[in-house]
Write a protein that holds these residues in place. Structure first.
Motif, PDB file in Angstrom:
ATOM      1  N   VAL A 121       0.843  -1.191   0.000  1.00 57.91           N
ATOM      2  CA  VAL A 121       0.000   0.000   0.000  1.00 57.91           C
ATOM      3  C   VAL A 121       0.885   1.252   0.000  1.00 57.91           C
ATOM      4  O   VAL A 121       0.640   2.198  -0.758  1.00 57.91           O
ATOM      5  CB  VAL A 121      -0.952   0.006   1.220  1.00 57.91           C
ATOM      6  CG1 VAL A 121      -1.596   1.377   1.409  1.00 57.91           C
ATOM      7  CG2 VAL A 121      -2.041  -1.049   1.038  1.00 57.91           C
TER       8      VAL A 121
ATOM      9  N   GLY B 119       2.253   1.914  -3.284  1.00 49.99           N
ATOM     10  CA  GLY B 119       1.276   2.219  -4.322  1.00 49.99           C
ATOM     11  C   GLY B 119       0.957   1.037  -5.231  1.00 49.99           C
ATOM     12  O   GLY B 119       0.433   1.226  -6.322  1.00 49.99           O
ATOM     13  N   ARG B 120       1.282  -0.192  -4.803  1.00 51.25           N
ATOM     14  CA  ARG B 120       0.947  -1.355  -5.629  1.00 51.25           C
ATOM     15  C   ARG B 120      -0.482  -1.827  -5.395  1.00 51.25           C
ATOM     16  O   ARG B 120      -1.120  -2.342  -6.297  1.00 51.25           O
ATOM     17  CB  ARG B 120       1.920  -2.514  -5.347  1.00 51.25           C
ATOM     18  CG  ARG B 120       3.245  -2.393  -6.072  1.00 51.25           C
ATOM     19  CD  ARG B 120       4.074  -3.662  -5.917  1.00 51.25           C
ATOM     20  NE  ARG B 120       4.492  -3.879  -4.530  1.00 51.25           N
ATOM     21  CZ  ARG B 120       5.557  -3.307  -3.970  1.00 51.25           C
ATOM     22  NH1 ARG B 120       6.317  -2.506  -4.674  1.00 51.25           N
ATOM     23  NH2 ARG B 120       5.857  -3.556  -2.719  1.00 51.25           N
ATOM     24  N   ILE B 121      -0.970  -1.684  -4.151  1.00 52.70           N
ATOM     25  CA  ILE B 121      -2.350  -2.066  -3.845  1.00 52.70           C
ATOM     26  C   ILE B 121      -3.080  -0.860  -3.274  1.00 52.70           C
ATOM     27  O   ILE B 121      -2.510  -0.092  -2.502  1.00 52.70           O
ATOM     28  CB  ILE B 121      -2.399  -3.191  -2.777  1.00 52.70           C
ATOM     29  CG1 ILE B 121      -1.552  -4.377  -3.203  1.00 52.70           C
ATOM     30  CG2 ILE B 121      -3.835  -3.652  -2.566  1.00 52.70           C
ATOM     31  CD1 ILE B 121      -1.725  -5.556  -2.282  1.00 52.70           C
ATOM     32  N   SER B 122      -4.336  -0.708  -3.652  1.00 57.30           N
ATOM     33  CA  SER B 122      -5.101   0.409  -3.101  1.00 57.30           C
ATOM     34  C   SER B 122      -5.458   0.091  -1.658  1.00 57.30           C
ATOM     35  O   SER B 122      -5.643  -1.073  -1.295  1.00 57.30           O
ATOM     36  CB  SER B 122      -6.363   0.640  -3.924  1.00 57.30           C
ATOM     37  OG  SER B 122      -7.368  -0.271  -3.546  1.00 57.30           O
ATOM     38  N   PRO B 123      -5.568   1.129  -0.827  1.00 57.42           N
ATOM     39  CA  PRO B 123      -5.945   0.910   0.572  1.00 57.42           C
ATOM     40  C   PRO B 123      -7.242   0.112   0.710  1.00 57.42           C
ATOM     41  O   PRO B 123      -7.376  -0.718   1.611  1.00 57.42           O
ATOM     42  CB  PRO B 123      -6.105   2.346   1.098  1.00 57.42           C
ATOM     43  CG  PRO B 123      -5.156   3.150   0.280  1.00 57.42           C
ATOM     44  CD  PRO B 123      -5.228   2.533  -1.094  1.00 57.42           C
ATOM     45  N   ALA B 124      -8.206   0.347  -0.186  1.00 59.14           N
ATOM     46  CA  ALA B 124      -9.500  -0.342  -0.077  1.00 59.14           C
ATOM     47  C   ALA B 124      -9.345  -1.849  -0.302  1.00 59.14           C
ATOM     48  O   ALA B 124      -9.935  -2.668   0.411  1.00 59.14           O
ATOM     49  CB  ALA B 124     -10.486   0.239  -1.082  1.00 59.14           C
ATOM     50  N   VAL B 125      -8.545  -2.218  -1.294  1.00 59.96           N
ATOM     51  CA  VAL B 125      -8.339  -3.645  -1.576  1.00 59.96           C
ATOM     52  C   VAL B 125      -7.623  -4.306  -0.405  1.00 59.96           C
ATOM     53  O   VAL B 125      -7.986  -5.397   0.047  1.00 59.96           O
ATOM     54  CB  VAL B 125      -7.538  -3.825  -2.893  1.00 59.96           C
ATOM     55  CG1 VAL B 125      -7.046  -5.259  -3.044  1.00 59.96           C
ATOM     56  CG2 VAL B 125      -8.394  -3.418  -4.080  1.00 59.96           C
TER      57      VAL B 125
END
Lengths: 330, 330
Positions: free
Chosen positions: B311, B314-320
């Motif tokens: 997160v 910036g590889r995964i969105s916080p929501a995911v």
């Protein structure tokens, strides 16, 4: 790590249109993010995840100020100034009161007359999802969508009350506090939250007969800020005067925002802060999800409510109550 | 509401001894609260729940100040002053750094030479449980135990750094900031957190040649506090001078604390704040429990760690990421 699911064809095509800068696609995507339907929320997660590589490059500016300070006219003027410089400007808002009152600080687009009709600007009123946490989460994702759609400046407006300023500060790079000259007690702006948050104080209405009063107010704010510890040792919040009416001073304000970015980037704080913000968003979204589980079932909701009262009244210890709620979350 | 389980015979007898004011029972009870063993934690919950009707009547005072300001000598002097007035004084501490350094701000009881040997005082160093949240939770419960054991003044010391001041403020009725006169920049105490938190600023070392400097510092702090919004409209934080060495001014400090209590009680803020604090404790204990679930399993712990990095990068969105962690908590 579980790899995120591949997005559906619909989401892929929406992402494509959004990346191409289509305003209708951007508006539709934000509506998806704001929806409370479970399937919409899942689709929104996929969409934001798919667009993630296209986000992060905008200058993110939070703007606060009491009602009457001229926030809308300032954003209208600053936005048009930036568009003339070749920028694309998105304007969002965090206004948790809009859920209650039905209105929103950005609801009336006519208050930003010039921006509202510019094709280089995108204005979206505050989502009205009830809690500050919910409103902030949806605005954060809307900001990412605006960035993916090519908007390179995002202005996030907030009302100068309660925790909404902290929420906006937590999603932006620069926090700008707008003030009026000579509003009785010059220093009423130096209140709890603002002291910690403002990266710059800007005094509006520095025009005509008001210029002298604006300069006096600026001096007062400067000496007040001087005795407070700044948020970063690499940035001492400046105090500037400007006029949203004549446009005087807007260039100086933007200049300071860029100087701040340069200083923060050089010290490594820019990247560090963005990283921290993202991780913080993750935990706050997790918290929202867990709270949503407690709210989803009417009987659990009633039990939690009663438990809060029992704890407040001193009948149950916080530890016993926390234990019982934790069991419900299993 | 599920009724709290009835306490075991052991716990009932410990509660009885503690209510009778037995110091050994109080010490044992706090050790139980501080233990990380699951069965101890369950027993501690039962104990605090059983003692709950006997808690809440103490004057709870948080005390902060930078190292060197004379916190220990102040607490020693103030504590002895209160004991002479017929009070029983418990001294606790919140010092999250003690887990790292092995030391504690209250570890060396000799720094409170007189209180340490008084049978009307009870001194307990900071628990060393790692996180600030954990330390604060255990100190809150220790405070309740001290109240049930008949201590009618609880002083909670904290080091003047980071979030520990907020934690102590959230568990006390009155927050006292100690300062030194003439330490170069007179107003270095007016920093972010303190501005919001202090109910009084007290300047130590107002004795001998220092009296004039202490008075000057007091004037500076007064004008600085004047421009900041107070936490309550019914209480403007006063600035006083005193000497921990001679005892001069300690009566004035205690007088102000009692005046604050009277004003807050009259306006209803006292009861309201206590209720809010208790509900906040409940939610923060729930959060700790949920975090503990994520830490309990090594493979989950590793996954969460990796997710935080993804997160931040910036590889995964916080929501995911939040969605995936929520699944692990099922």
């Amino acid at each position: 790590m579980t790899a995120p699911k591949t997005a559906s064809p619909d989401i892929r095509s929406l992402a494509q249109q959004l990346r191409a800068g289509q305003r209708a696609a951007l508006a539709r995507a934000i509506t998806l993010v704001e929806s409370r339907r479970n399937d919409h929320q899942a689709a929104a997660r996929d969409l934001v995840q798919a667009l993630l590589p296209d986000t992060g490059s905008a200058v993110r500016v939070g703007i606060t100020g009491s009602p009457g300070v001229g926030k809308s006219t300032t954003i209208d003027a600053l936005g048009m100034f930036l568009i003339e410089q070749g920028h694309k400007v998105a304007v969002l808002a965090v206004d948790p009161s809009s859920a209650r009152t039905g209105g929103s600080i950005l609801g009336d687009k006519t208050r930003m007359a010039r921006l509202a009709i510019s094709d280089q600007a995108f204005i979206r009123p505050s989502p009205s999802s009830g809690t500050l946490g919910g409103v902030a989460a949806k605005t954060r994702e809307a900001m990412l969508l605006c960035e993916a759609a090519g908007f390179d400046v995002v202005l996030v407006e907030t009302v100068g009350i309660g925790q909404s300023e902290t929420a906006v500060c937590d999603m932006t790079d620069f926090f700008l506090a707008l003030m009026l000259p000579g509003a009785g007690d010059e220093l009423q702006g130096i209140k709890k939250g603002l002291v910690e948050l403002a990266d710059m104080v800007a005094i509006n209405k520095a025009d005509g007969d008001n210029i002298k009063r604006a300069n006096l107010a600026a001096a007062d704010y400067r000496s007040a800020l001087h005795i407070l510890s700044p948020r970063s040792e690499h940035w001492h919040p400046p105090v500037e005067t400007y006029s949203a009416l004549t446009g005087a001073g807007l260039d100086k304000i933007w200049q300071r925002i860029l100087e701040h970015r340069t200083a923060m980037t050089a010290s490594g704080e820019f990247a560090g802060r963005r990283r921290e913000q993202q991780v913080k968003w993750m935990w706050s979204m997790l918290e929202s999800r867990m709270m949503a589980r407690l709210r989803a079932d009417a009987s659990i909701r009633a039990k939690v409510k009663r438990m809060e009262t029992d704890v407040a009244d001193g009948r149950i210890s916080p530890a016993v109550a926390a234990e019982q709620i934790a069991e419900m979350l299993r």
